[in-house]
Design an enzyme around this catalytic site. Structure first.
Site, PDB file in Angstrom:
ATOM      1  N   GLY A 194      -0.577  -3.424   0.208  1.00 13.81           N
ATOM      2  CA  GLY A 194      -0.561  -4.019  -1.164  1.00 13.81           C
ATOM      3  C   GLY A 194      -1.599  -4.917  -1.482  1.00 13.81           C
ATOM      4  CG  ASP A 208       4.788  -6.408  10.065  1.00  9.51           C
ATOM      5  OD1 ASP A 208       4.613  -7.452  11.010  1.00  9.51           O
ATOM      6  OD2 ASP A 208       5.739  -5.670  10.224  1.00  9.51           O
ATOM      7  CB  THR A 245       1.407 -10.269   2.487  1.00  6.29           C
ATOM      8  OG1 THR A 245       2.577  -9.889   1.770  1.00  6.29           O
ATOM      9  CG2 THR A 245       1.823 -11.265   3.715  1.00  6.29           C
ATOM     10  CB  ILE A 246       1.905 -11.877  -2.905  1.00  7.21           C
ATOM     11  CG1 ILE A 246       2.877 -10.414  -3.133  1.00  7.21           C
ATOM     12  CG2 ILE A 246       0.582 -11.286  -3.471  1.00  7.21           C
ATOM     13  CD1 ILE A 246       3.300 -10.016  -4.508  1.00  7.21           C
ATOM     14  CG  ASP A 247       5.840  -9.582   0.118  1.00 10.37           C
ATOM     15  OD1 ASP A 247       5.752  -9.600  -1.196  1.00 10.37           O
ATOM     16  OD2 ASP A 247       5.789  -8.532   0.540  1.00 10.37           O
ATOM     17  CG  MET A 254       6.882  -7.918  -6.389  1.00 14.88           C
ATOM     18  SD  MET A 254       5.364  -7.383  -6.050  1.00 14.88           S
ATOM     19  CE  MET A 254       5.289  -5.810  -7.044  1.00 14.88           C
ATOM     20  NE  ARG A 262       7.616  -4.540   1.619  1.00 13.70           N
ATOM     21  CZ  ARG A 262       6.982  -3.374   1.294  1.00 13.70           C
ATOM     22  NH1 ARG A 262       7.360  -2.376   0.822  1.00 13.70           N
ATOM     23  NH2 ARG A 262       5.508  -3.134   1.657  1.00 13.70           N
ATOM     24  NE  ARG A 287      18.103  -9.765 -24.531  1.00 11.09           N
ATOM     25  CZ  ARG A 287      19.192  -9.440 -25.349  1.00 11.09           C
ATOM     26  NH1 ARG A 287      20.250  -9.760 -24.500  1.00 11.09           N
ATOM     27  NH2 ARG A 287      19.078  -9.418 -26.524  1.00 11.09           N
ATOM     28  CG  HIS A 323       2.674  -4.158  -9.067  1.00  7.82           C
ATOM     29  ND1 HIS A 323       3.819  -3.275  -9.420  1.00  7.82           N
ATOM     30  CD2 HIS A 323       2.423  -3.628  -7.932  1.00  7.82           C
ATOM     31  CE1 HIS A 323       4.216  -2.485  -8.199  1.00  7.82           C
ATOM     32  NE2 HIS A 323       3.150  -2.838  -7.451  1.00  7.82           N
ATOM     33  CD  GLN A 341       6.154 -11.327  -8.658  1.00  6.97           C
ATOM     34  OE1 GLN A 341       6.781 -12.056  -7.868  1.00  6.97           O
ATOM     35  NE2 GLN A 341       6.611 -10.073  -8.897  1.00  6.97           N
ATOM     36  NE  ARG A 342       0.335  -5.821  -4.968  1.00  8.12           N
ATOM     37  CZ  ARG A 342       0.878  -4.619  -4.606  1.00  8.12           C
ATOM     38  NH1 ARG A 342       1.972  -4.563  -4.136  1.00  8.12           N
ATOM     39  NH2 ARG A 342       0.007  -3.543  -5.040  1.00  8.12           N
TER      40      ARG A 342
END
Ligand code: F6P
Length: 352
Positions: free
Chosen positions: A13, A106, A128-130, A172, A174, A275, A281, A283-284
């Site tokens: 990503g 990864d 990675t943003i994660d 996000m 994952r 709500r 995306h 965030q990316r």
């Protein structure tokens, strides 16, 4: 005569800061070592298909603050393609590449690690943003994603307050709750739900009821896309919505949707209007924060130096403020889950 001919690729990503790494590799390579740098397009796809372009300083001008990657990216896995690994090695030989810098998470770095024993001289850069990559305290891109999610939470507070609503914000990450935890703390969320700690939807609803009975008439709930309910029957129901069949060559399901499910369940149990906002995306995309630009630049310079030191099979990493090298094998295959001390002892007292 170039000192070395170095390949570079960005895989997985996309992530704010990728271009800053590419720029750092190219500039340091040219100015310090007289290297030639070749960019492979779309991650491992470009290596498999021999699709590349020369990268010079002109090509890298003005990209420091630009999100995405000028090289493109993909989730191509050479090990999922018949004869893929051998094809990668052929391309590297044909193009006269002395060493490869793989910028990825990864999956991308897992491929790099497996190609090492086949003779690939490779150095990894953690992206990675994660923030779920082991071996490094932090990956670049994470800070930007947290900032974007925090900005969104700040905005959601005012509309939630005006309407006396519960707003569920899905982020996000994952199967790791780093973005949820950091943004939840920074954005003053009433609930932060992460994959590492299964949640009980009745208890979440009860806490929200108590909170509203105590004089608060709106709540922000941050839920990580990979969060799961603790009740196995409810979890099956929720997971059916939030996780689709494997979609990429690494076997990852596409996540997303738990936020909508949760908002409906909270509304049903509490009667409060709810709500959902799924940040996705957003965030990316876009420009990296200053912190990510600096970290990405440091990683790029360090990766180039690792190549010149012959430190192949390693990944550059952040450790107590310093850039170090760790074996690729230490970084991949074992995702870094959220710090439970941070989640329970720091975020915990502010929830409810
Ligand atoms: O790994 C980064 C990430 O943004 C995850 O947080 C998310 O689950 C996934 O990628 C989404 O992938 P894609 O852009 O392929 O849908």
């Amino acid at each position: 005569m170039a000192e070395m001919r170095i390949g570079v690729l960005t895989g997985g990503g996309d992530c704010p800061g990728l271009n800053a790494v590419i720029r750092a590799v190219v500039r340091t390579g040219h100015r310090v070592h007289q290297d030639e740098v070749i960019g492979f397009l779309d991650g491992w796809r470009g290596v498999l298909e021999g699709d590349s372009q020369e990268l010079d300083e002109e090509r890298c001008r003005g990209i420091l603050a630009v999100g995405g990657t000028i090289l493109g990216t993909s989730r191509t896995n050479p090990f999922a393609v018949d004869g893929g690994p051998e094809q990668v090695m052929r391309t590297i030989a044909c193009k006269g590449i002395d060493a490869l810098i793989a910028i990825g998470g990864d999956d991308t770095l897992g491929v790099a690690d497996r190609l090492g024993p086949m003779g690939l001289k490779v150095v990894g850069v953690p992206k990675t943003i994660d923030n779920d990559l082991s071996g490094t305290e932090v990956t670049f891109g994470f800070d930007t994603a947290v900032q974007i999610a925090t900005d969104a939470l700040d905005r959601l507070h005012t509309t939630a307050e005006s309407h006396h609503r519960v707003i569920v914000c899905e982020v996000m990450g994952r199967h790791a709750g780093w973005i949820a935890t950091y943004a939840g703390i920074a954005g003053g969320a009433a609930e932060i739900l992460v994959p590492e700690v299964p949640f009980d939807v009745d208890e979440v609803s009860e806490r929200l009821r108590r909170r509203h009975a105590g004089g608060r008439f709106s709540s922000i709930v941050v839920v990580a896309e990979g969060a799961v309910p603790s009740d196995p029957v409810i979890a099956a129901d929720a997971t059916a919505i939030s996780s689709s069949a494997p979609v990429d060559q690494f076997g990852h399901a596409r996540l997303g949707g738990i936020g909508s499910w949760l908002a409906a369940e909270i509304e049903r149990r509490t009667g409060y209007e709810a709500r959902v906002t799924i940040l996705g995306h957003v965030q990316r995309g876009g420009t990296p924060t200053a912190r990510d630009r600096v970290l990405a630049t440091r990683f790029g310079v360090a990766a180039l130096e690792a190549v010149h030191d012959g430190a192949f099979g390693t990944m550059v990493a952040l450790n107590c403020g310093d850039i170090i090298r760790v074996p690729l094998a230490e970084a991949v295959g074992n995702p870094k889950t959220v710090d439970l001390h941070l989640y329970r002892d720091v975020a915990g007292p502010f929830m409810g």
